[in-house]
Scaffold this active site. Structure first.
Site, PDB file in Angstrom:
ATOM      1  N   GLU A  14       0.767  -1.087  -0.086  1.00 61.49           N
ATOM      2  CA  GLU A  14       0.139   0.055   0.066  1.00 61.49           C
ATOM      3  C   GLU A  14       0.811   1.335  -0.035  1.00 61.49           C
ATOM      4  O   GLU A  14       1.847   1.429   0.908  1.00 61.49           O
ATOM      5  CB  GLU A  14      -0.882   0.124   1.271  1.00 61.49           C
ATOM      6  CG  GLU A  14      -1.773   1.189   1.174  1.00 61.49           C
ATOM      7  CD  GLU A  14      -2.934   1.002   2.412  1.00 61.49           C
ATOM      8  OE1 GLU A  14      -3.796   1.932   2.446  1.00 61.49           O
ATOM      9  OE2 GLU A  14      -2.948   0.248   3.044  1.00 61.49           O
ATOM     10  N   LYS A  52      -8.909  -1.272   0.804  1.00 63.12           N
ATOM     11  CA  LYS A  52      -9.777  -1.797   1.760  1.00 63.12           C
ATOM     12  C   LYS A  52     -10.594  -3.009   1.039  1.00 63.12           C
ATOM     13  O   LYS A  52     -11.142  -2.634   0.045  1.00 63.12           O
ATOM     14  CB  LYS A  52     -11.202  -0.640   2.075  1.00 63.12           C
ATOM     15  CG  LYS A  52     -10.497   0.254   3.205  1.00 63.12           C
ATOM     16  CD  LYS A  52     -10.566  -0.450   4.602  1.00 63.12           C
ATOM     17  CE  LYS A  52      -9.454   0.193   5.488  1.00 63.12           C
ATOM     18  NZ  LYS A  52      -9.532  -0.646   6.934  1.00 63.12           N
TER      19      LYS A  52
END
Length: 440
Positions: free
Chosen positions: A241, A257
């Site tokens: 990420e 997410k």
């Protein structure tokens, strides 16, 4: 700014291996080139100076700006890094940026830690070219010995790595599930919409932290992997990420997410991808965080420039499938990468929404500070460019103790047991690396 192409074999991992034990060894490794990410790796050692930031009232970003006022004023080139800061901010540094009261404070671990490097080695995975880089031709003399060692005689790691005790969590399963229910109760009362809840695992170890990094890079390749050595602590990360990328006036963040297992076969992975693609719960989670990140970027970007470039993209990694988005904007005049990072920190994907209230709930429900977990690792080039990850899939080694944390976003639709199992899924590659190839 100085660069020179090196006529050497393209071998980032082997070069890092030969530098094991070098003071301040820093390796930002793009172990996966996919989804338009992971083009470059950066290797540096022997920093000119190091800075560690402590204290409850410390504004790490402001202190770095004061310590390096020349940031953003040097010329840059086509490569991502020539000279500057490589290191990390801890999650706990985010408390210092807000006036709100938080339930837990500690100054045991640094809130931020960086080395200033006059240059280093940049690997371009797209062209398989290797470059010596430095802030000037004169400064390149300090980098030459590092290059000679990195591409000299065959190197080997100083020793194996092994655990000396069982991994133990700071939560029993029942306790973790109870806290998930506590968050669901707060959501029903309108206190929060989403909270990222994590548990910490700890064990005793012996051997080489760099060996552990190589294992993790093998079992869980990721575009934002990192190894940092500060002497009294080592950081090992395999993060997929990106927290923040700044190049010129452009700023981009890539929240994650939604997670599913890759499974044991291509058929199972495809089925899990379809399940994630169709999950209203996971889509809602991502939308909440995308809105939060848009608001954070809006604090430092030109009005009307913040946009969502891609939404609900699925990305497959070694053990997990993630749902991601790209949010970007044009920085206002006078806003540099450090100011942007300060406005965005900590990343919304690992706090929840609304951010400050979610952080307060995290302090109430988790045990102890998070440290580097869900903080950020990366670089600030003196030209003003910066690239920082979200420090997930990240371990800290100090003394003979290692620790890591895993968590997930809790929303109203969350099932406590499923949330607990998701944390174990996210730890699978780290557990495999810790056990030398076994994930049990």
């Amino acid at each position: 700014m100085f660069e020179r192409k090196l006529e050497v074999p393209f071998e980032p991992l082997a070069a890092a291996k030969r530098l094991e034990g070098s003071p301040g060894l820093a390796f930002l490794y793009s172990g996966l080139q996919a989804y338009g990410l992971g083009r470059y790796s950066i290797l540096a050692a022997n920093p000119k100076e190091q800075i560690a930031l402590f204290g409850e009232k410390s504004d790490c970003f402001g202190e770095l700006q004061k310590a390096y006022p020349e940031f953003g004023k040097q010329s840059g080139g086509d490569l991502p890094f020539y000279s500057g800061l490589i290191g990390y901010f801890s999650y706990d540094a985010g408390r210092q940026l807000e006036r709100a009261k938080f339930g837990f404070r500690s100054t045991e671990k640094p809130l931020g830690r960086f080395g200033y490097y006059q240059g280093g080695i940049v690997f371009d995975h797209s062209t398989e070219e290797t470059w010596l880089v430095a802030e000037s031709e004169a400064a390149s003399a300090a980098v030459e010995p590092i290059v000679e060692q990195a591409f000299g005689a065959t190197g080997s790691l100083s020793g194996d790595f092994e655990l000396c005790s069982e991994l133990r969590s700071n939560f029993e399963k029942e306790e973790y599930c109870e806290r998930v229910e506590s968050i669901r109760s707060l959501i029903s009362q309108g206190e929060v919409y989403q909270v990222n809840l994590s548990q910490r695992f700890e064990a005793q170890f012996r051997g080489s932290g760099l060996e552990l990094f190589f294992r993790l890079a093998e079992y869980s390749p990721a575009p934002y992997s990192a190894y940092l050595s500060f002497g009294d602590e080592e950081i090992v990360s395999s993060s997929p990420e990106r927290f923040l990328y700044v190049d010129g006036e452009g700023a981009t963040t890539r929240p994650i997410k939604g997670t599913r297992a890759t499974g044991g076969s291509e058929i199972e992975a495809g089925r899990n991808e379809e399940e994630l693609r169709g999950s209203e719960k996971d889509r809602s989670e991502l939308l909440m965080i995308v809105d939060l990140e848009r608001n954070d970027l809006g604090r430092v970007c030109e009005p009307g420039s913040v946009r969502v470039d891609e939404l609900f993209r699925l990305e497959r990694y070694a053990t997990v499938i993630h749902q991601t988005a790209d949010v970007s904007g044009t920085l206002e005049n006078g806003v540099d990468a450090m100011a942007c990072a300060k406005a965005m920190f900590p990343g919304g994907s690992i706090t929840g929404a609304p951010k400050i209230r979610a952080m307060q709930v995290i302090d109430d429900l988790e045990r102890g500070e998070r440290g580097v977990y869900t903080g950020s690792i990366g670089y600030f080039d003196m030209s003003g460019r910066a690239d920082l990850n979200i420090a997930i899939r990240t371990l800290r080694l100090a003394g003979n103790t290692l620790s890591y944390q895993v968590g997930g976003g809790v929303v109203w639709d969350s099932d406590p047991e499923s949330e607990y199992e998701e944390t174990l899924l996210k730890a699978k590659a780290m557990v495999k690396a810790l056990h030398g190839g076994n994930d049990e």
